[in-house]
Design an enzyme around this catalytic site. Structure first.
Site, PDB file in Angstrom:
ATOM      1  N   HIS A  57       0.964  -1.147   0.139  1.00 27.52           N
ATOM      2  CA  HIS A  57       0.047  -0.057   0.116  1.00 27.52           C
ATOM      3  C   HIS A  57       0.918   0.969  -0.022  1.00 27.52           C
ATOM      4  CE1 HIS A  57       0.759  -0.685   4.244  1.00 27.52           C
ATOM      5  NE2 HIS A  57       0.257   0.649   4.593  1.00 27.52           N
ATOM      6  N   HIS A  59       1.531   3.745   1.935  1.00 30.95           N
ATOM      7  CA  HIS A  59       1.815   4.663   2.759  1.00 30.95           C
ATOM      8  C   HIS A  59       3.462   4.726   2.895  1.00 30.95           C
ATOM      9  CE1 HIS A  59      -1.882   4.391   5.899  1.00 30.95           C
ATOM     10  NE2 HIS A  59      -1.940   5.110   4.896  1.00 30.95           N
ATOM     11  N   ASP A  61       5.970   4.560   5.162  1.00 34.29           N
ATOM     12  CA  ASP A  61       6.582   3.728   5.933  1.00 34.29           C
ATOM     13  C   ASP A  61       6.760   2.260   5.008  1.00 34.29           C
ATOM     14  OD1 ASP A  61       3.874   3.123   6.835  1.00 34.29           O
ATOM     15  OD2 ASP A  61       4.487   1.843   8.111  1.00 34.29           O
ATOM     16  N   HIS A  62       6.046   2.144   3.890  1.00 35.33           N
ATOM     17  CA  HIS A  62       6.240   0.891   3.111  1.00 35.33           C
ATOM     18  C   HIS A  62       6.532   1.258   1.700  1.00 35.33           C
ATOM     19  CE1 HIS A  62       3.745  -1.332   5.839  1.00 35.33           C
ATOM     20  NE2 HIS A  62       3.256  -0.260   6.293  1.00 35.33           N
ATOM     21  N   HIS A 115      -7.414  -0.405   5.328  1.00 34.10           N
ATOM     22  CA  HIS A 115      -6.340   0.311   6.116  1.00 34.10           C
ATOM     23  C   HIS A 115      -6.157   1.616   4.959  1.00 34.10           C
ATOM     24  CE1 HIS A 115      -2.713   1.484   8.022  1.00 34.10           C
ATOM     25  NE2 HIS A 115      -2.109   1.088   6.818  1.00 34.10           N
ATOM     26  N   ASP A 134      -0.292  -4.189   6.312  1.00 34.46           N
ATOM     27  CA  ASP A 134      -0.985  -3.259   7.504  1.00 34.46           C
ATOM     28  C   ASP A 134      -2.447  -3.891   7.689  1.00 34.46           C
ATOM     29  OD1 ASP A 134       1.375  -2.495   7.985  1.00 34.46           O
ATOM     30  OD2 ASP A 134       0.714  -0.264   7.918  1.00 34.46           O
ATOM     31  N   HIS A 172       4.231  -4.602  10.558  1.00 36.09           N
ATOM     32  CA  HIS A 172       4.582  -3.847  11.858  1.00 36.09           C
ATOM     33  C   HIS A 172       4.751  -4.790  13.055  1.00 36.09           C
ATOM     34  CE1 HIS A 172       4.214   0.425  10.591  1.00 36.09           C
ATOM     35  NE2 HIS A 172       3.377  -0.228   9.753  1.00 36.09           N
TER      36      HIS A 172
HETATM   37 FE    FE Z   1       2.746   0.625   7.980  1.00 36.17          FE
HETATM   38 ZN    ZN Z   2       0.217   1.567   6.585  1.00 34.79          ZN
END
Ligand code: FE
Ligand code: ZN
Length: 256
Positions: A57, A59, A61-62, A115, A134, A172
């Site tokens: 996805h 975001h 942090d990915h 998400h 996530d 995570h």
């Molecule tokens: Fe994440």
């Molecule tokens: Zn995420």
């Protein structure tokens, strides 16, 4: 089963990176790209060459490592069609029903929105392993940022249909907090109590609690247990619909 090798390592504050390597072809895919440096270090440590990145996805942090990984390795990046406009550097986009393979192994793409609206999961079927980003966490599920609780519930129902022995990698390390919350929803679940202790022991020893398996999640993850009589009693929702019980658990976690 296959001869694929999996290598999990921490990124950022509480993200996980994971490499999947096919020894026969020498190809390696990174699942998500939280940041380039630890992924390149992991490749170096294993002596593997990056050929692909599969993104779950949009975001940051990915995805933040995509640019540097491409520049460094020339890897091909695959990501969700529905989020193509929001992810820089995709070479190919996929959605559920599209054919995808890695080094000759079929990879089943599952749409798992909630998400984010375009979140996808990657199921390496012959390795009995799924990367769920996530959407599902060990004893938890992702925050519903873009979708709705019913949408997230549907996505989890889909993952619940995978074979019970499926190994699950999530994005995570949230397991300790998830276990504490799960115990508030189902205090008398013995398997959950035992797992919470095991998770505490692992974290105190600096060990990851990921991957997990669908079988243990079905027994301990409150977000997969909305049909449980005990949980419904605990929530005073004995006759509520499954999706309403799920939504109540999700709302409680948001406030936890
Ligand atoms: Fe994440
Ligand atoms: Zn995420």
């Amino acid at each position: 089963m296959t001869d694929l090798d999996f290598f999990l390592f921490p990124c950022l504050k509480d993200n996980y990176g994971c490499l999947v390597h096919d020894p026969k072809s020498g190809q390696t895919v990174s699942i998500d790209a939280p940041e380039a440096a630890p992924i390149l270090a992991a490749l170096n440590e294993k002596g593997w060459t990056l050929s692909h990145v599969f993104i779950t996805h949009h975001h940051a942090d990915h995805t933040a490592g995509i640019g540097a990984l491409k520049a460094e390795t020339g890897c091909k990046v695959v990501g969700p069609t529905a989020e193509a406009q929001r992810i820089e550097g995709l070479d190919k986009t996929v959605a559920e029903g599209d054919a995808l393979s890695f080094a000759g192994h079929d990879v089943v793409v599952l749409d798992t929105p909630g998400h984010t609206l375009g979140h996808i999961s990657y199921w390496f079927k012959d390795a009995a392993t799924a990367f769920v980003g996530d959407t599902l966490f060990a004893m938890g599920c992702g925050r519903v940022f873009e979708g709705t609780n019913p949408m997230m519930w549907q996505s989890l129902q889909k993952l619940k249909q995978l074979p019970a022995e499926t190994t699950l990698y999530c994005g995570h390390e949230y397991t300790l907090a998830n276990a504490a919350f799960a115990l508030t929803i189902e205090p008398n679940n013995q398997v959950l109590q035992d797992r919470a202790l095991e998770v505490k022991r692992l974290r105190e020893a600096g060990q990851p609690t990921v991957p997990t398996t669908l079988a243990i999640e079905i027994e301990t993850n409150p977000f997969l247990r909305e049909t449980s009589t005990d949980i419904r009693k605990q929530l005073a929702m004995t006759y509520a619909s499954d999706v309403d019980v799920f939504s109540e658990i999700r709302e409680r976690k948001n406030k936890a």
